[in-house]
Write a protein that holds these residues in place. Structure first.
Motif, PDB file in Angstrom:
ATOM      1  N   ASP A 132      -5.594   4.734  -9.242  1.00 18.13           N
ATOM      2  CA  ASP A 132      -4.784   3.512  -9.244  1.00 18.13           C
ATOM      3  C   ASP A 132      -3.320   3.882  -8.993  1.00 18.13           C
ATOM      4  OD1 ASP A 132      -3.416   1.138  -9.738  1.00 18.13           O
ATOM      5  OD2 ASP A 132      -4.676   0.574 -11.427  1.00 18.13           O
ATOM      6  N   VAL A 133      -2.808   3.479  -7.823  1.00 17.69           N
ATOM      7  CA  VAL A 133      -1.422   3.810  -7.458  1.00 17.69           C
ATOM      8  C   VAL A 133      -0.549   2.552  -7.367  1.00 17.69           C
ATOM      9  CG1 VAL A 133      -2.092   5.917  -6.211  1.00 17.69           C
ATOM     10  CG2 VAL A 133      -1.913   3.748  -4.955  1.00 17.69           C
ATOM     11  N   ALA A 186       6.722   5.176  -3.876  1.00 10.04           N
ATOM     12  CA  ALA A 186       6.240   5.562  -2.549  1.00 10.04           C
ATOM     13  C   ALA A 186       6.091   7.081  -2.437  1.00 10.04           C
ATOM     14  CB  ALA A 186       7.196   5.039  -1.477  1.00 10.04           C
ATOM     15  N   ALA A 187       7.061   7.813  -2.972  1.00 10.93           N
ATOM     16  CA  ALA A 187       7.060   9.277  -2.870  1.00 10.93           C
ATOM     17  C   ALA A 187       5.878   9.912  -3.595  1.00 10.93           C
ATOM     18  CB  ALA A 187       8.365   9.832  -3.431  1.00 10.93           C
ATOM     19  N   ILE A 206       0.847  -1.199   0.000  1.00  8.22           N
ATOM     20  CA  ILE A 206       0.000   0.000   0.000  1.00  8.22           C
ATOM     21  C   ILE A 206       0.883   1.249   0.000  1.00  8.22           C
ATOM     22  CG2 ILE A 206      -1.708   1.331   1.309  1.00  8.22           C
ATOM     23  CD1 ILE A 206      -2.767  -1.382   2.403  1.00  8.22           C
ATOM     24  N   ALA A 207       1.983   1.169   0.752  1.00  7.10           N
ATOM     25  CA  ALA A 207       2.904   2.321   0.856  1.00  7.10           C
ATOM     26  C   ALA A 207       3.721   2.543  -0.410  1.00  7.10           C
ATOM     27  CB  ALA A 207       3.844   2.120   2.039  1.00  7.10           C
ATOM     28  N   GLY A 208       3.864   1.500  -1.235  1.00  5.31           N
ATOM     29  CA  GLY A 208       4.701   1.617  -2.431  1.00  5.31           C
ATOM     30  C   GLY A 208       6.135   1.205  -2.180  1.00  5.31           C
ATOM     31  N   ALA A 223       1.823   8.473   4.751  1.00  2.00           N
ATOM     32  CA  ALA A 223       2.852   8.505   5.806  1.00  2.00           C
ATOM     33  C   ALA A 223       2.935   7.135   6.471  1.00  2.00           C
ATOM     34  CB  ALA A 223       2.515   9.567   6.841  1.00  2.00           C
ATOM     35  N   PHE A 224       4.159   6.655   6.692  1.00  2.00           N
ATOM     36  CA  PHE A 224       4.402   5.332   7.269  1.00  2.00           C
ATOM     37  C   PHE A 224       5.054   5.511   8.635  1.00  2.00           C
ATOM     38  CE2 PHE A 224       4.883   0.934   5.318  1.00  2.00           C
ATOM     39  CZ  PHE A 224       5.053   0.281   6.523  1.00  2.00           C
TER      40      PHE A 224
END
Length: 201
Positions: free
Chosen positions: A66-67, A72-73, A49-51, A78-79
């Motif tokens: 759609d990602v 991530a950037a 989900i975070a990439g 935020a993680f």
């Protein structure tokens, strides 16, 4: 903030299947907990989900976009990790403001946003302190501050209370619940602790 939708998300590492055809939706502003033992695919799902990890197949939608294969950037998420990942050579103010500095935000705006976030988390009296001198609960608040200050679309939290002792954990569970109610941020929270999951979700 934004809805997170996961559709038939699948991740294989060679022969090993870490996540199998996962489907779920986290509504805009919802606090969603993934509970399960170590090795069941919670963190891998969160990382996709975070990439930070690319899926083998399936789709991830953030606010309808759609990602799935975005870096991530480019996801505005935020993680917050189990290990606080604070910069030891920086004080609290510099740690919280670091993401904004990377975005090239003007100094005065960074200062205002950092001070607002620190007041919100009740750590404004610690802004000039080195992070290495902080207690565990305060360090976790700084890590949260660094995530909140960006005002992202969603928060992903991977066992953020895992390294705290029981007393601090109980306190931080209450504080995270309060924080969520105040900012109504779309949040995905990973834990293997059933009591924590029930308290949070």
């Amino acid at each position: 903030m934004a809805e997170i939708r996961v559709e038939k998300l699948h991740k294989a590492f060679g022969e090993f299947i870490a996540v199998r055809e996962s489907d779920f939706t986290v509504a805009d502003g919802e606090f969603f907990v993934m509970l399960g033992p170590s090795g069941c695919g919670k963190t891998t799902t969160l990382r996709m989900i975070a990439g930070l990890e690319l899926p083998t197949s399936g789709r991830i939608l953030l606010g309808g976009e759609d990602v799935t294969f975005n870096r991530a950037a480019a996801r505005d998420i935020a993680f917050v990790f189990q290990l606080f990942a604070l910069y030891p050579h920086m004080n609290v103010r510099q740690n919280i403001g670091f993401p904004l500095k990377c975005e090239g935000m003007p100094r005065a705006e960074i200062r205002a946003r950092v001070e607002e976030t620190a007041r919100f988390l009740r750590i404004d009296h610690l802004l000039s302190q080195p992070t290495s001198r902080l207690a565990g609960g305060d360090r976790q608040r700084v890590a949260l501050g660094r995530a909140i200050v960006r005002r992202p679309k969603a928060f992903l939290m991977d066992e953020p209370l895992g390294t705290l002792d029981t007393e601090f954990r109980d306190l931080m569970v209450r504080e995270l619940r309060e924080l969520h109610m105040r900012i109504a941020a779309t949040t995905v929270y990973v834990t293997h602790d059933q009591l924590e999951a029930m308290s949070m979700a």
